[in-house]
Design an enzyme around this catalytic site. Structure first.
Site, PDB file in Angstrom:
ATOM      1  N   ASP A  50      28.509   7.559   7.719  1.00 12.41           N
ATOM      2  CA  ASP A  50      27.893   8.689   7.042  1.00 12.41           C
ATOM      3  C   ASP A  50      26.569   9.049   7.711  1.00 12.41           C
ATOM      4  O   ASP A  50      25.948   8.233   8.398  1.00 12.41           O
ATOM      5  CB  ASP A  50      27.606   8.363   5.579  1.00 12.41           C
ATOM      6  CG  ASP A  50      28.870   8.288   4.734  1.00 12.41           C
ATOM      7  OD1 ASP A  50      29.951   8.662   5.232  1.00 12.41           O
ATOM      8  OD2 ASP A  50      28.763   7.859   3.569  1.00 12.41           O
ATOM      9  N   TYR A 104      29.980  -4.546   6.790  1.00  9.42           N
ATOM     10  CA  TYR A 104      28.828  -3.716   6.479  1.00  9.42           C
ATOM     11  C   TYR A 104      27.810  -4.548   5.708  1.00  9.42           C
ATOM     12  O   TYR A 104      28.164  -5.488   4.995  1.00  9.42           O
ATOM     13  CB  TYR A 104      29.229  -2.522   5.605  1.00  9.42           C
ATOM     14  CG  TYR A 104      29.911  -1.403   6.328  1.00  9.42           C
ATOM     15  CD1 TYR A 104      29.199  -0.293   6.780  1.00  9.42           C
ATOM     16  CD2 TYR A 104      31.282  -1.420   6.560  1.00  9.42           C
ATOM     17  CE1 TYR A 104      29.825   0.754   7.434  1.00  9.42           C
ATOM     18  CE2 TYR A 104      31.926  -0.374   7.213  1.00  9.42           C
ATOM     19  CZ  TYR A 104      31.188   0.705   7.647  1.00  9.42           C
ATOM     20  OH  TYR A 104      31.819   1.738   8.306  1.00  9.42           O
TER      21      TYR A 104
END
Length: 249
Positions: A50, A104
């Site tokens: 993103d 992540y």
């Protein structure tokens, strides 16, 4: 020759990840340099982060006849805000999205009840339909999260999330749900509409079965990280100095 290249970037320095996303996207910045120096005309990316999300270990595939040492050197010297640090030479084409594991990390700087947050996040582990925790596109929303744990670093909490693949906004949606004190995510009948901030999210690593990466030793990489550390420490000190005014009021 096909090469998988691992690289990192400060997501706040770019206008997004995908090509065509603003004038300074991550992919456009890389492709521009590849074309300028005759290295190649395209890349294939393993993960599309993103806007404002950073990476320590994203992966791209490059098809080039240029010596890989020269490729790594040019990329590191010519693209501000990125560092390219390891590679794997392939005998044949490999789709970089066909990885075995992604990790992540989400950085939490404020004081939280970590036990409560981890209890909620633990409900996401395993195979679930994340239809209420993502931005829908054409992909299947069923995903498997292998593990979620946390560590501490410099007084911050680091939430580590591992899985083979994730759908759009999934991790930020999960983190917002847990940080807002919600429970029982899969009892929701409607979409959860909140997202955690993108800046604390980092794509830490992507791994592949039967692929070994070789580290590339380069001074410019270390120079970039040292400059980044200096700028960050200076910014922290400025915040601390400016904050003295608030303490006096």
């Amino acid at each position: 020759m096909y090469y998988l290249i691992k690289y990192g970037y400060d997501g706040t320095s770019f206008t997004g990840f995908q090509r065509g996303n603003g004038e300074n996207s991550v992919e456009d910045s890389i492709i521009k340099i590849l074309k300028k120096y005759g290295i190649g005309n395209n890349i294939e990316s393993a993960a599309r982060t993103d806007r404002y999300v950073s990476a320590r270990g994203n992966v791209m595939l490059v098809d080039t006849d240029t010596n890989i040492g020269n490729v790594m050197g040019i990329l590191n010297a010519r693209i501000p805000g990125m560092f390219f640090y390891s590679y794997s030479a392939l005998d044949s084409y490999l789709n970089p999205r066909h990885n075995s594991l992604k990790q992540y990390s989400y950085i939490i700087t404020e004081n939280i009840d970590i036990s409560r947050v981890m209890e909620t996040l633990g409900e996401f582990v395993g195979q679930h339909d994340f239809v209420n925790f993502c931005k829908l596109d054409s992909r299947n929303t069923v995903r498997t999260i292998k593990s979620i744990n946390y560590s501490t670093r410099n007084g911050f909490y680091i939430i580590n999330i591992q899985g083979r693949s994730f759908v759009w906004h999934q991790i930020r949606s999960m983190m917002a749900f847990a940080l807002m004190g919600k429970k029982h995510p899969f009892s929701l009948e409607n979409k959860f509409t909140y997202l955690a901030s993108p800046e604390p999210l980092v794509l830490m690593d992507i791994s592949y079965d039967n692929v070994t990466f070789k580290n590339f030793d380069f001074k410019r990489h270390n120079h970039y990280l040292m400059e980044k550390e200096k700028i960050t420490r200076t910014g922290y000190m400025l915040y601390d100095i400016f904050g003295e005014n608030l303490d006096k009021q």
